[in-house]
Design a protein around this motif. Structure first.
Motif, PDB file in Angstrom:
ATOM      1  N   SER A   1      -5.485  -0.592   5.219  1.00 11.36           N
ATOM      2  CA  SER A   1      -4.153  -0.798   4.653  1.00 11.36           C
ATOM      3  C   SER A   1      -3.180   0.214   5.231  1.00 11.36           C
ATOM      4  O   SER A   1      -3.570   1.291   5.690  1.00 11.36           O
ATOM      5  CB  SER A   1      -4.178  -0.675   3.123  1.00 11.36           C
ATOM      6  OG  SER A   1      -4.535   0.631   2.736  1.00 11.36           O
ATOM      7  N   LEU A   2      -1.898  -0.160   5.186  1.00 15.70           N
ATOM      8  CA  LEU A   2      -0.818   0.718   5.613  1.00 15.70           C
ATOM      9  C   LEU A   2      -0.098   1.218   4.369  1.00 15.70           C
ATOM     10  O   LEU A   2       0.416   0.428   3.573  1.00 15.70           O
ATOM     11  CB  LEU A   2       0.160  -0.042   6.512  1.00 15.70           C
ATOM     12  CG  LEU A   2       1.379   0.744   6.995  1.00 15.70           C
ATOM     13  CD1 LEU A   2       0.945   1.791   8.027  1.00 15.70           C
ATOM     14  CD2 LEU A   2       2.432  -0.187   7.596  1.00 15.70           C
ATOM     15  N   THR A   3      -0.063   2.534   4.188  1.00 16.30           N
ATOM     16  CA  THR A   3       0.625   3.131   3.053  1.00 16.30           C
ATOM     17  C   THR A   3       1.918   3.776   3.536  1.00 16.30           C
ATOM     18  O   THR A   3       1.902   4.616   4.439  1.00 16.30           O
ATOM     19  CB  THR A   3      -0.251   4.181   2.356  1.00 16.30           C
ATOM     20  OG1 THR A   3      -1.448   3.549   1.890  1.00 16.30           O
ATOM     21  CG2 THR A   3       0.480   4.798   1.173  1.00 16.30           C
ATOM     22  N   ILE A   4       3.026   3.374   2.946  1.00 20.03           N
ATOM     23  CA  ILE A   4       4.352   3.853   3.331  1.00 20.03           C
ATOM     24  C   ILE A   4       4.899   4.666   2.167  1.00 20.03           C
ATOM     25  O   ILE A   4       5.116   4.123   1.071  1.00 20.03           O
ATOM     26  CB  ILE A   4       5.294   2.683   3.657  1.00 20.03           C
ATOM     27  CG1 ILE A   4       4.651   1.753   4.688  1.00 20.03           C
ATOM     28  CG2 ILE A   4       6.641   3.195   4.154  1.00 20.03           C
ATOM     29  CD1 ILE A   4       5.346   0.413   4.820  1.00 20.03           C
ATOM     30  N   ARG A   5       5.079   5.946   2.386  1.00 19.13           N
ATOM     31  CA  ARG A   5       5.626   6.828   1.350  1.00 19.13           C
ATOM     32  C   ARG A   5       7.094   7.099   1.676  1.00 19.13           C
ATOM     33  O   ARG A   5       7.407   7.640   2.737  1.00 19.13           O
ATOM     34  CB  ARG A   5       4.819   8.117   1.267  1.00 19.13           C
ATOM     35  CG  ARG A   5       3.369   7.881   0.825  1.00 19.13           C
ATOM     36  CD  ARG A   5       2.566   9.161   0.819  1.00 19.13           C
ATOM     37  NE  ARG A   5       1.197   8.920   0.340  1.00 19.13           N
ATOM     38  CZ  ARG A   5       0.195   8.524   1.123  1.00 19.13           C
ATOM     39  NH1 ARG A   5       0.404   8.339   2.425  1.00 19.13           N
ATOM     40  NH2 ARG A   5      -1.003   8.311   0.605  1.00 19.13           N
TER      41      ARG A   5
ATOM     42  N   ILE B   1       4.760   2.125  -0.888  1.00 21.40           N
ATOM     43  CA  ILE B   1       4.546   0.724  -0.558  1.00 21.40           C
ATOM     44  C   ILE B   1       3.210   0.629   0.164  1.00 21.40           C
ATOM     45  O   ILE B   1       2.963   1.363   1.127  1.00 21.40           O
ATOM     46  CB  ILE B   1       5.665   0.177   0.341  1.00 21.40           C
ATOM     47  CG1 ILE B   1       7.028   0.369  -0.321  1.00 21.40           C
ATOM     48  CG2 ILE B   1       5.423  -1.291   0.675  1.00 21.40           C
ATOM     49  CD1 ILE B   1       8.195   0.270   0.635  1.00 21.40           C
ATOM     50  N   ARG B   2       2.354  -0.264  -0.270  1.00 14.64           N
ATOM     51  CA  ARG B   2       1.041  -0.441   0.361  1.00 14.64           C
ATOM     52  C   ARG B   2       0.959  -1.865   0.892  1.00 14.64           C
ATOM     53  O   ARG B   2       1.143  -2.832   0.145  1.00 14.64           O
ATOM     54  CB  ARG B   2      -0.083  -0.166  -0.637  1.00 14.64           C
ATOM     55  CG  ARG B   2      -1.478  -0.167  -0.021  1.00 14.64           C
ATOM     56  CD  ARG B   2      -2.490   0.444  -0.981  1.00 14.64           C
ATOM     57  NE  ARG B   2      -3.836   0.431  -0.426  1.00 14.64           N
ATOM     58  CZ  ARG B   2      -4.798  -0.407  -0.815  1.00 14.64           C
ATOM     59  NH1 ARG B   2      -4.543  -1.282  -1.780  1.00 14.64           N
ATOM     60  NH2 ARG B   2      -5.994  -0.359  -0.259  1.00 14.64           N
ATOM     61  N   VAL B   3       0.677  -1.992   2.184  1.00 13.22           N
ATOM     62  CA  VAL B   3       0.556  -3.283   2.851  1.00 13.22           C
ATOM     63  C   VAL B   3      -0.911  -3.495   3.208  1.00 13.22           C
ATOM     64  O   VAL B   3      -1.500  -2.693   3.941  1.00 13.22           O
ATOM     65  CB  VAL B   3       1.428  -3.339   4.119  1.00 13.22           C
ATOM     66  CG1 VAL B   3       1.333  -4.715   4.772  1.00 13.22           C
ATOM     67  CG2 VAL B   3       2.882  -2.998   3.796  1.00 13.22           C
TER      68      VAL B   3
END
Length: 268
Positions: free
Chosen positions: A65-69, A85-87
């Motif tokens: 997963s891609l975690t966007i802080r 946001i977690r993709v």
């Protein structure tokens, strides 16, 4: 790639793109929207094999997963945007598409189908739903290769559909239409006719491929060279709600538009 500061730096010759980085966040709610796109210099940018940091915000990939802080200040009305946001992609595709004959502009639909989990503290917002992740990359200015493009993506019963239509500066066109299943398998199809949509308040042209009539459900962004909209259309016999983008690069490179951009994109 839409930085007015980067465009100014390039007038004197090749410029360092890492000196012109930003994390763009847009939140749309009935109670109003928040927008952040603060540009920062090379000293505020850090990269590793699986992380990318710009100022106080960062992206991290853990293999699944891609975690966007996010920790940004909205403009032009100041307001905090902070949260995560977690993709989570259902699959990662391997194919990228060249958009012009010179081979210096590419598009990669990395995760056509994904789940997105949004947890924001400022503003207080939690949401889960359908998502998408892609990348444009190249080694030449967009405005030197293209005049405009129309892009759209929507969830379908069996995965996702993506439309990507670009008018190149030499008059030729790129016209991509494809579906993806949750496993990332792609199937190209012949795009239906283009349906003209209502122009934006800034008179940016919009159209979408559809087998029947199409309708603008909501205009999310209305800028001098760009529009983001929610559009209903019919593709492959199925009604689809699309996230839609219209970009006019002829408009983008106008001196007046370049002078207006810092109001939406400050630089620290």
């Amino acid at each position: 790639m839409f930085s007015p500061y980067y465009a100014l730096a390039r007038r004197s010759g090749p410029a360092d793109p890492l000196n012109h980085c930003a994390i763009n966040v847009a939140i749309y709610r009935k109670r109003g929207k928040r927008w952040a796109m603060t540009e920062r210099p090379r000293g505020a940018v850090r990269r590793t094999a699986d992380t990318f940091t710009v100022g106080p915000s960062n992206l991290a990939w853990d293999g699944k997963s891609l975690t966007i802080r996010i920790d940004e200040i909205a403009v032009p009305i100041p307001g905090r945007i902070r949260g995560t946001i977690r993709v989570v992609p259902s699959a990662i595709t391997q194919q990228a598409f060249v958009l012009n004959e010179n081979g210096n502009h590419w598009w990669w639909p990395i995760a056509p189908c994904a789940r997105v989990q949004v947890t924001l503290k400022h503003p207080d917002l939690r949401w889960q739903g359908d998502g998408y992740f892609d990348m444009n990359y190249g080694d030449a200015p967009l405005e030197s290769g293209f005049r405009n493009w129309q892009w759209a993506r929507g969830a379908t019963r069996d995965g996702a559909v993506i439309l990507y239509e670009a008018q190149r500066c030499d008059g030729s066109r790129a016209n991509l239409a494809m579906t993806f299943d949750p496993q990332g398998r792609m199937q190209a199809f012949g795009p239906p006719p283009a349906v003209e949509l209502r122009r934006t308040g800034w008179r940016v042209g919009r159209n979408v491929r559809s087998e029947y009539t199409a309708q603008i459900l909501r205009t999310l962004e209305d800028a001098p060279f760009y529009a983001r909209s929610v559009v209903s259309a019919k593709l492959l016999g199925e009604p689809v709600v699309l996230m839609h983008e219209s970009l006019s690069l002829d408009r983008f490179k106008m001196p007046l538009v370049q002078a207006m951009l810092p109001f939406r994109m400050p630089r620290r």
